[in-house]
Design a protein around this motif. Structure first.
Motif, PDB file in Angstrom:
ATOM      1  N   GLY A 150       0.813  -1.206   0.000  1.00  0.00           N
ATOM      2  CA  GLY A 150       0.000   0.000   0.000  1.00  0.00           C
ATOM      3  C   GLY A 150       0.847   1.256   0.000  1.00  0.00           C
ATOM      4  O   GLY A 150       0.534   2.237  -0.703  1.00  0.00           O
ATOM      5  N   GLU A 151       1.926   1.268   0.779  1.00  0.00           N
ATOM      6  CA  GLU A 151       2.820   2.426   0.789  1.00  0.00           C
ATOM      7  C   GLU A 151       3.490   2.618  -0.561  1.00  0.00           C
ATOM      8  O   GLU A 151       3.680   3.758  -1.018  1.00  0.00           O
ATOM      9  CB  GLU A 151       3.864   2.247   1.895  1.00  0.00           C
ATOM     10  N   THR A 152       3.848   1.507  -1.196  1.00  0.00           N
ATOM     11  CA  THR A 152       4.480   1.598  -2.518  1.00  0.00           C
ATOM     12  C   THR A 152       3.517   2.184  -3.543  1.00  0.00           C
ATOM     13  O   THR A 152       3.901   3.039  -4.352  1.00  0.00           O
ATOM     14  CB  THR A 152       4.951   0.214  -2.980  1.00  0.00           C
ATOM     15  N   LEU A 153       2.276   1.744  -3.523  1.00  0.00           N
ATOM     16  CA  LEU A 153       1.286   2.265  -4.462  1.00  0.00           C
ATOM     17  C   LEU A 153       1.061   3.760  -4.249  1.00  0.00           C
ATOM     18  O   LEU A 153       0.930   4.527  -5.209  1.00  0.00           O
ATOM     19  CB  LEU A 153      -0.027   1.504  -4.321  1.00  0.00           C
ATOM     20  N   THR A 154       1.022   4.185  -2.997  1.00  0.00           N
ATOM     21  CA  THR A 154       0.861   5.608  -2.712  1.00  0.00           C
ATOM     22  C   THR A 154       2.063   6.396  -3.209  1.00  0.00           C
ATOM     23  O   THR A 154       1.906   7.494  -3.782  1.00  0.00           O
ATOM     24  CB  THR A 154       0.670   5.824  -1.207  1.00  0.00           C
ATOM     25  N   ARG A 155       3.256   5.864  -3.018  1.00  0.00           N
ATOM     26  CA  ARG A 155       4.466   6.553  -3.491  1.00  0.00           C
ATOM     27  C   ARG A 155       4.491   6.653  -5.011  1.00  0.00           C
ATOM     28  O   ARG A 155       5.005   7.636  -5.568  1.00  0.00           O
ATOM     29  CB  ARG A 155       5.709   5.795  -2.996  1.00  0.00           C
ATOM     30  N   LEU A 187       6.769  21.008  -3.369  1.00  0.00           N
ATOM     31  CA  LEU A 187       7.861  20.103  -3.745  1.00  0.00           C
ATOM     32  C   LEU A 187       8.686  19.707  -2.526  1.00  0.00           C
ATOM     33  O   LEU A 187       9.006  18.521  -2.338  1.00  0.00           O
ATOM     34  CB  LEU A 187       8.742  20.787  -4.790  1.00  0.00           C
ATOM     35  N   LEU A 188       9.030  20.677  -1.676  1.00  0.00           N
ATOM     36  CA  LEU A 188       9.870  20.391  -0.513  1.00  0.00           C
ATOM     37  C   LEU A 188       9.154  19.528   0.521  1.00  0.00           C
ATOM     38  O   LEU A 188       9.797  18.815   1.299  1.00  0.00           O
ATOM     39  CB  LEU A 188      10.329  21.700   0.128  1.00  0.00           C
ATOM     40  N   GLU A 189       7.815  19.570   0.512  1.00  0.00           N
ATOM     41  CA  GLU A 189       7.046  18.754   1.455  1.00  0.00           C
ATOM     42  C   GLU A 189       6.771  17.353   0.931  1.00  0.00           C
ATOM     43  O   GLU A 189       6.048  16.582   1.562  1.00  0.00           O
ATOM     44  CB  GLU A 189       5.725  19.460   1.765  1.00  0.00           C
ATOM     45  N   GLY A 190       7.343  17.023  -0.229  1.00  0.00           N
ATOM     46  CA  GLY A 190       7.195  15.668  -0.768  1.00  0.00           C
ATOM     47  C   GLY A 190       6.152  15.526  -1.844  1.00  0.00           C
ATOM     48  O   GLY A 190       5.897  14.407  -2.302  1.00  0.00           O
ATOM     49  N   GLY A 191       5.553  16.637  -2.276  1.00  0.00           N
ATOM     50  CA  GLY A 191       4.533  16.575  -3.306  1.00  0.00           C
ATOM     51  C   GLY A 191       5.111  16.710  -4.701  1.00  0.00           C
ATOM     52  O   GLY A 191       6.329  16.802  -4.904  1.00  0.00           O
ATOM     53  N   ALA A 201      13.810  13.369  -7.964  1.00  0.00           N
ATOM     54  CA  ALA A 201      15.175  13.681  -8.398  1.00  0.00           C
ATOM     55  C   ALA A 201      15.571  15.103  -8.006  1.00  0.00           C
ATOM     56  O   ALA A 201      16.719  15.356  -7.616  1.00  0.00           O
ATOM     57  CB  ALA A 201      15.290  13.492  -9.908  1.00  0.00           C
ATOM     58  N   LEU A 202      14.624  16.054  -8.093  1.00  0.00           N
ATOM     59  CA  LEU A 202      14.929  17.433  -7.714  1.00  0.00           C
ATOM     60  C   LEU A 202      15.148  17.551  -6.209  1.00  0.00           C
ATOM     61  O   LEU A 202      16.025  18.312  -5.751  1.00  0.00           O
ATOM     62  CB  LEU A 202      13.797  18.354  -8.152  1.00  0.00           C
ATOM     63  N   ARG A 203      14.389  16.826  -5.409  1.00  0.00           N
ATOM     64  CA  ARG A 203      14.581  16.876  -3.948  1.00  0.00           C
ATOM     65  C   ARG A 203      15.930  16.297  -3.554  1.00  0.00           C
ATOM     66  O   ARG A 203      16.560  16.768  -2.588  1.00  0.00           O
ATOM     67  CB  ARG A 203      13.452  16.120  -3.245  1.00  0.00           C
ATOM     68  N   GLU A 204      16.383  15.278  -4.280  1.00  0.00           N
ATOM     69  CA  GLU A 204      17.684  14.698  -3.962  1.00  0.00           C
ATOM     70  C   GLU A 204      18.836  15.616  -4.358  1.00  0.00           C
ATOM     71  O   GLU A 204      19.824  15.738  -3.637  1.00  0.00           O
ATOM     72  CB  GLU A 204      17.830  13.346  -4.667  1.00  0.00           C
ATOM     73  N   ALA A 205      18.706  16.287  -5.506  1.00  0.00           N
ATOM     74  CA  ALA A 205      19.811  17.121  -5.990  1.00  0.00           C
ATOM     75  C   ALA A 205      19.720  18.557  -5.488  1.00  0.00           C
ATOM     76  O   ALA A 205      20.750  19.201  -5.266  1.00  0.00           O
ATOM     77  CB  ALA A 205      19.822  17.114  -7.519  1.00  0.00           C
ATOM     78  N   MET A 206      18.499  19.089  -5.324  1.00  0.00           N
ATOM     79  CA  MET A 206      18.258  20.480  -4.934  1.00  0.00           C
ATOM     80  C   MET A 206      19.144  21.437  -5.723  1.00  0.00           C
ATOM     81  O   MET A 206      20.007  22.144  -5.171  1.00  0.00           O
ATOM     82  CB  MET A 206      18.488  20.659  -3.435  1.00  0.00           C
ATOM     83  N   LEU A 266       3.469  -2.430 -12.505  1.00  0.00           N
ATOM     84  CA  LEU A 266       3.058  -1.193 -11.861  1.00  0.00           C
ATOM     85  C   LEU A 266       4.126  -0.140 -12.098  1.00  0.00           C
ATOM     86  O   LEU A 266       5.289  -0.313 -11.719  1.00  0.00           O
ATOM     87  CB  LEU A 266       2.858  -1.414 -10.359  1.00  0.00           C
ATOM     88  N   THR A 267       3.736   0.943 -12.750  1.00  0.00           N
ATOM     89  CA  THR A 267       4.625   2.059 -13.006  1.00  0.00           C
ATOM     90  C   THR A 267       4.130   3.270 -12.230  1.00  0.00           C
ATOM     91  O   THR A 267       3.004   3.285 -11.733  1.00  0.00           O
ATOM     92  CB  THR A 267       4.655   2.404 -14.501  1.00  0.00           C
ATOM     93  N   PRO A 268       4.946   4.314 -12.115  1.00  0.00           N
ATOM     94  CA  PRO A 268       4.426   5.555 -11.541  1.00  0.00           C
ATOM     95  C   PRO A 268       3.231   6.060 -12.347  1.00  0.00           C
ATOM     96  O   PRO A 268       3.107   5.779 -13.542  1.00  0.00           O
ATOM     97  CB  PRO A 268       5.616   6.513 -11.631  1.00  0.00           C
ATOM     98  N   SER A 269       2.357   6.818 -11.723  1.00  0.00           N
ATOM     99  CA  SER A 269       1.176   7.328 -12.411  1.00  0.00           C
ATOM    100  C   SER A 269       1.518   8.441 -13.392  1.00  0.00           C
ATOM    101  O   SER A 269       0.661   8.880 -14.154  1.00  0.00           O
ATOM    102  CB  SER A 269       0.152   7.839 -11.391  1.00  0.00           C
ATOM    103  N   GLY A 270       2.744   8.888 -13.388  1.00  0.00           N
ATOM    104  CA  GLY A 270       3.207   9.920 -14.308  1.00  0.00           C
ATOM    105  C   GLY A 270       4.680  10.175 -14.087  1.00  0.00           C
ATOM    106  O   GLY A 270       5.329   9.543 -13.239  1.00  0.00           O
ATOM    107  N   TYR A 271       5.217  11.115 -14.869  1.00  0.00           N
ATOM    108  CA  TYR A 271       6.634  11.440 -14.727  1.00  0.00           C
ATOM    109  C   TYR A 271       6.879  12.448 -13.608  1.00  0.00           C
ATOM    110  O   TYR A 271       8.011  12.599 -13.140  1.00  0.00           O
ATOM    111  CB  TYR A 271       7.181  12.002 -16.037  1.00  0.00           C
ATOM    112  N   GLY A 272       5.824  13.145 -13.188  1.00  0.00           N
ATOM    113  CA  GLY A 272       5.977  14.178 -12.163  1.00  0.00           C
ATOM    114  C   GLY A 272       6.613  13.682 -10.879  1.00  0.00           C
ATOM    115  O   GLY A 272       7.562  14.302 -10.371  1.00  0.00           O
TER     116      GLY A 272
END
Length: 465
Positions: free
Chosen positions: A278-283, A380-384, A359-364, A347-353
């Motif tokens: 369930g956590e994976t699907l949400t992610r 973005l910074l809150e994980g969205g 990737a942006l949160r990791e590199a900043m 199961l793939t991500p629901s989009g590229y967003g």
């Protein structure tokens, strides 16, 4: 050239009879049946003219069964009529000369000479400009298939070449309409999987993402290619054909390794923790609901998990026995009734967003505040994953990928209507370049910074010439 092929086969039949053991019987047969032969040829000629008129004539566009423009149909009709007329005339002469001749050699020589003459007269008709007719400027009418191959022949040859080398097939065409026609033809040619890869006509620097249908259609193809590379190249596994526009060659995708790391394939017998699933699907961007109705959603009832992958056409019901995946079945979202069992669900991500945001949160990287509004940056910074993440793909990865990066190295690439592909591609490239410059200027003015700062945060890496 059906007319020329018919005549050559007919002359070959005459030659076989004339050169056979029963030469005397053949001469008598031709002498007695000359009138019948002439009548049969006249009927065939009139039928051919009638078929040409009903299938090609610009006067009957509703009856036209071939994808020709009016000008192409008119030229093609004239070419075929000339060819049939030449063939009929020379066939009459051939019958007149051979019906009463007494020498086999003279008869055979006459037949051969007339065949050559017919071929010579047929060549100008076959090279008629109708074969190379193009779509009129500003018209939405489909063009005549250019060159000497028709669409079906092109699809057949491409399939045969790919099958002979046991390689996947990628067909590139100018428009999505032509891609749909190619996909329909390839589905008839024995491919294990035939996929239409959708692309967007808009600029990649728009402040909003492409429609869900385009993204989900792309993920359906990409997930199969990633699964193909993970399973290896066993017999029949690479029997996949993909049809796309030339836009698929532009960088518009995350690198294969980045997407592969976020994909999950589930098979019968896998052991999974349902809470972790369930956590994976949400992610991955899937929304938990009470009842599955559309792509990108999932639900759970005890040991049964329903999920509608964005890379699939039907939702899948996962039935667990404890933590072991016991059954996988597709089901009807309207009636919720289980359908056929399947071997694997991808199961793939629901989009590229979500991938770009992660990737942006990791590199900043520097300059995010210049290309994102304060609200979007906070999200973005809150994980969205704020809207419009696609245009930041070049900031997340220095080299975004194209469809070619996902294909096996032995893939056969067929390019249809090369000039049209180049023309469409150049128009899109000019539009994307101009729009990128406009976006840089707008963002710089809104943020009160120099254009160089914004350009560093929004590099022109999503279009290339």
């Amino acid at each position: 050239a059906p007319g020329r092929g018919f005549l050559l086969l007919d002359y070959a039949r005459h030659a076989a009879v004339l050169w056979g053991v029963e030469a005397e019987f053949a001469r008598e047969l031709f002498r007695d049946a000359a009138l019948g032969e002439l009548t049969a040829r006249l009927i065939t000629f009139l039928l051919a003219i009638g078929l040409i008129a009903t299938t090609l004539s610009p006067l009957r566009p509703a009856w036209r069964v071939l994808p020709f423009t009016d000008a192409a149909a008119r030229n093609q009709s004239a070419a075929l009529r000339h060819l049939m007329a030449h063939g009929l005339a020379f066939d009459f002469v051939h019958l007149a000369l051979t019906s009463g001749i007494d020498h086999d050699a003279l008869s055979a020589f006459t037949m051969l000479a007339l065949t050559i003459v017919v071929a010579v007269f047929a060549l100008p008709a076959l090279s008629n400009r109708a074969w190379a007719a193009q779509r009129p400027e500003g018209s939405d009418l489909p063009p005549l298939v250019g060159g000497t191959w028709w669409a079906g022949a092109r699809a057949l040859i491409s399939s045969a070449l790919a099958a002979s080398s046991e390689a996947p097939l990628l067909v590139l065409v100018p428009t999505l309409e032509e891609a749909g026609r190619w996909a329909a033809l390839l589905e008839l040619m024995g491919w294990r999987s035939c996929q239409l890869y959708p692309t967007s006509e808009g600029s990649p620097y728009e402040p909003f993402d492409p429609t869900s249908e385009i993204t989900w259609g792309q993920l359906q193809v990409l997930s199969e290619l990633l699964d193909l590379s993970g399973e290896g190249s066993g017999a029949g596994k690479q029997r996949i054909a993909i049809v796309a526009t030339e836009r698929a060659l532009q960088p518009h995708l995350p690198p294969p390794a980045a997407l592969q790391a976020q994909c999950l394939s589930l098979r019968k017998g896998d052991v999974l923790d349902l809470e972790q699933l369930g956590e994976t699907l949400t992610r991955l961007g899937y929304e938990r609901v009470t009842s599955i109705e559309q792509e990108g959603s999932w639900s759970r009832r005890g040991d049964i998990v329903d999920v509608f992958p964005v890379s699939a056409e039907l939702p899948v019901r996962l039935e667990f026995f404890g933590e072991e995946l016991e059954k996988l079945r597709e089901f009807d979202p309207a009636s919720q009734r289980s359908l056929d069992p399947i071997e694997v669900v991808r199961l793939t991500p629901s989009g590229y967003g979500p991938l770009i945001a992660e990737a942006l949160r990791e590199a900043m990287p520097d300059g995010l505040e210049a290309v994102l509004s304060p609200e979007a940056l906070e999200q973005l910074l809150e994980g969205g994953s704020p809207e419009g993440m696609r245009r930041l793909m070049g900031l997340a990865w220095s080299q975004p990928a194209s469809l070619l990066d996902y294909l096996p190295s032995n893939t056969l690439v067929a390019l249809d209507e090369r000039r049209h592909c180049r023309s469409h591609g150049q128009q899109w490239f000019d539009h994307a370049s101009e729009h990128h410059s406009d976006v840089i200027a707008e963002l710089a003015a809104a943020a009160g910074v120099s254009a160089d700062v914004v350009a560093a945060a929004l590099p022109p890496s999503l279009h290339r010439e």
